[in-house]
Design an enzyme around this catalytic site. Structure first.
Site, short mmCIF file in Angstrom:
data_model
loop_
_atom_site.label_atom_id
_atom_site.label_comp_id
_atom_site.label_asym_id
_atom_site.label_seq_id
_atom_site.Cartn_x
_atom_site.Cartn_y
_atom_site.Cartn_z
CG HIS A 266 -1.99 1.07 0.85
ND1 HIS A 266 -2.82 1.83 0.41
CD2 HIS A 266 -2.59 1.37 2.05
CE1 HIS A 266 -3.62 2.62 0.77
NE2 HIS A 266 -3.34 2.12 1.89
CG HIS A 307 -4.02 0.29 -7.87
ND1 HIS A 307 -5.28 0.53 -8.35
CD2 HIS A 307 -3.76 1.38 -6.82
CE1 HIS A 307 -5.77 1.46 -6.84
NE2 HIS A 307 -4.82 2.12 -6.67
CG ASP A 366 3.30 4.15 -3.84
OD1 ASP A 366 1.95 3.51 -4.17
OD2 ASP A 366 2.89 5.13 -3.18
#
Ligand code: SDX
Length: 427
Positions: A266, A307, A366
């Site tokens: 995460h 994702h 990210d």
């Protein structure tokens, strides 16, 4: 409008089970399975791949098309025209503020940036090498010790005050986590500075001299916060909602969200991406890491890729990639930043590889954020702290939306696969 319904027919059950269907403003319709338990069945959905846990007006994601809307506004437009604090107001109140409302909100946040002196003393108990997230989750939870008795979460005004306090104090607490790790004195917030300038001042300023903050870097960090501000029912937001559903103190619910965010699957992924790019080291080793990521017998994954919802480009990654260029130019690294070059090459190779194409694995939020943060001088161990700062308004908006509505304690059931009933072997 006539109510649509689904019918579940089960072998051995003479009557089909009617399940109402509700449409959303956008996105998939939902099948209401709340009545299923009366027929003796539960739904089974580990990881909640096909489960809507709640109804919400805050954020919409279309994973297939790479769309992200905060209260209906596309993330790309907010990134170009808005600011983090204006986006905080939007997420919390549902509408963009007028010029007067924005100034009032910015002032309100400004006067919540200081933390109780008692919080300073908590840091004395942490080892110098404590991970910043371990300190953040502790001190955020400790805020409940300062704001508990007079708190009435049924009062919307007090819920708004909680959100304003946390948004204001997170930059100060985050910078304290950093300063503790490098043995420098904490810097107090300065009311003359903007939100992003204040954060960079508390991070990199010292009592010994004035610290000029680059407007390009201040805009970049503000954009990083904005891009992380909310993301529907992700793991950490769902954690805040579940904790909040028990009526717990909101600062402790927020700390639960910080804890959930820390995982490398995460919010911890941005730190993991930088470590991965460092391990790769040169473009010649990219294929080796791609091979490992594709090997079903190797648990290694390409960090910053894939994702649960996006099966297309994460729109935030696209904006981040552009910001990367601007920041690297501002810090004079545009030409020879190996990490950025490796990241771009890695993205290009992965997006041409059937393994990633077939699984619809694209760069996520990210993938590039870590390169920007590193160029801003922020150490890798602080990356998830930055993510938590950005996600603060999202966590608080979801907590407020749930507590402000008709909610029940979240209490999932299970598929029991343990031993049947048996007697204790009395000797
Ligand atoms: C965030 O939910 C949110 O909205 C989160 C977030 C937010 O803003 O709150 O967007 C922020 O958490 C972004 C994600 C950051 N995490 C990472 O970058 C870590 C690497 N990514 C993976 O761990 C993974 O992609 C997840 C956790 C993000 C999603 O996992 P899923 O949806 O459970 O997908 P999966 O594990 O079932 O994978 C499906 C397939 C598998 O292969 P097969 O078993 O079908 O052969 O894709 C493969 C996986 O092995 N796969 C990857 C991969 N991600 C998935 N293979 C290699 N590298 C990867 N990164």
């Amino acid at each position: 409008m006539t109510e649509r319904k689904a019918q579940l027919t089960v072998e051995g059950h003479d009557k089909p089970i009617d399940l109402p269907i509700y449409p959303g403003t956008l996105g998939p319709d939902v099948v209401d399975v709340r009545g299923l338990i009366k027929s003796g069945f539960l739904t089974y959905d580990p990881g909640f791949m096909s489960t809507a846990s709640c109804e919400s007006d805050i954020t919409y994601i279309n994973g297939g098309e790479g769309v992200l809307l905060y209260r209906g506004y596309p993330i790309e437009q907010l990134a170009e025209h808005s600011s983090f604090l204006e986006t905080c107001y939007l997420l919390l109140h549902g509408e963009l503020p007028s010029a007067g409302e924005r100034l009032e909100f910015e002032n309100t946040i400004r006067y919540h940036t200081m933390v109780d002196q008692g919080v300073h003393r908590f840091f004395n108990g942490f080892p110098r090498n404590a991970h910043p997230m371990s300190m953040l989750v502790s001190v955020v939870g400790a805020l409940s010790a300062f704001y508990h008795d007079e708190l009435d979460i049924s009062d919307p005004t007090q819920r708004t005050l909680v959100a304003q306090r946390i948004i204001g104090k997170m930059p100060t607490l985050a910078a304290m986590c950093y300063k503790h790790g490098i043995g420098q004195p904490f810097m107090y917030p300065r009311n003359a500075l903007s939100f992003p300038e204040n954060f960079l001042h508390m991070m990199f300023g010292t009592p010994c001299e004035e610290n000029a903050v680059s407007p390009v870097l201040a805009r970049a960090i503000d954009l990083i916060f904005l891009l992380h501000a909310d993301h529907e029912q992700n793991a950490s937001t769902s954690t805040v909602r579940l904790a909040g559903s028990t009526g717990a103190n909101p600062y402790s619910c927020f700390a639960a969200g910080v804890a959930a965010l820390w995982g490398p699957a995460h919010g911890g992924a941005n730190e993991a991406v930088l470590k991965m790019l460092g391990e790769i080291g040169t473009e010649s080793r990219i294929d080796e890491f791609i091979r490992r990521a594709k090997d079903p017998n190797d648990p290694y994954r390409l960090m910053g890729f894939g994702h649960r919802v996006y099966k297309n480009f994460d729109p935030r990654a696209k904006v981040m990639r552009e910001v990367c260029n601007d920041v690297l130019e501002d810090v004079g690294e545009a030409a020879d930043n190996d990490l950025f070059r490796i990241a771009r090459r890695l993205e290009q190779i992965a997006l041409e590889d059937d393994y990633f194409i077939n699984r619809k694995l694209y760069p996520n939020v990210d993938f590039y954020s870590g390169i920007i943060l590193k160029a801003l001088g922020i150490p890798t161990s602080m990356f998830t702290v930055i993510f938590a700062m950005g996600r603060t308004p999202g966590w608080m908006a979801h907590w407020d939306e749930m507590v402000g509505g008709a909610y029940r304690i979240g209490r999932p059931r299970q598929l029991y696969r343990g031993p049947g009933m048996r007697d204790y072997p009395v000797k």
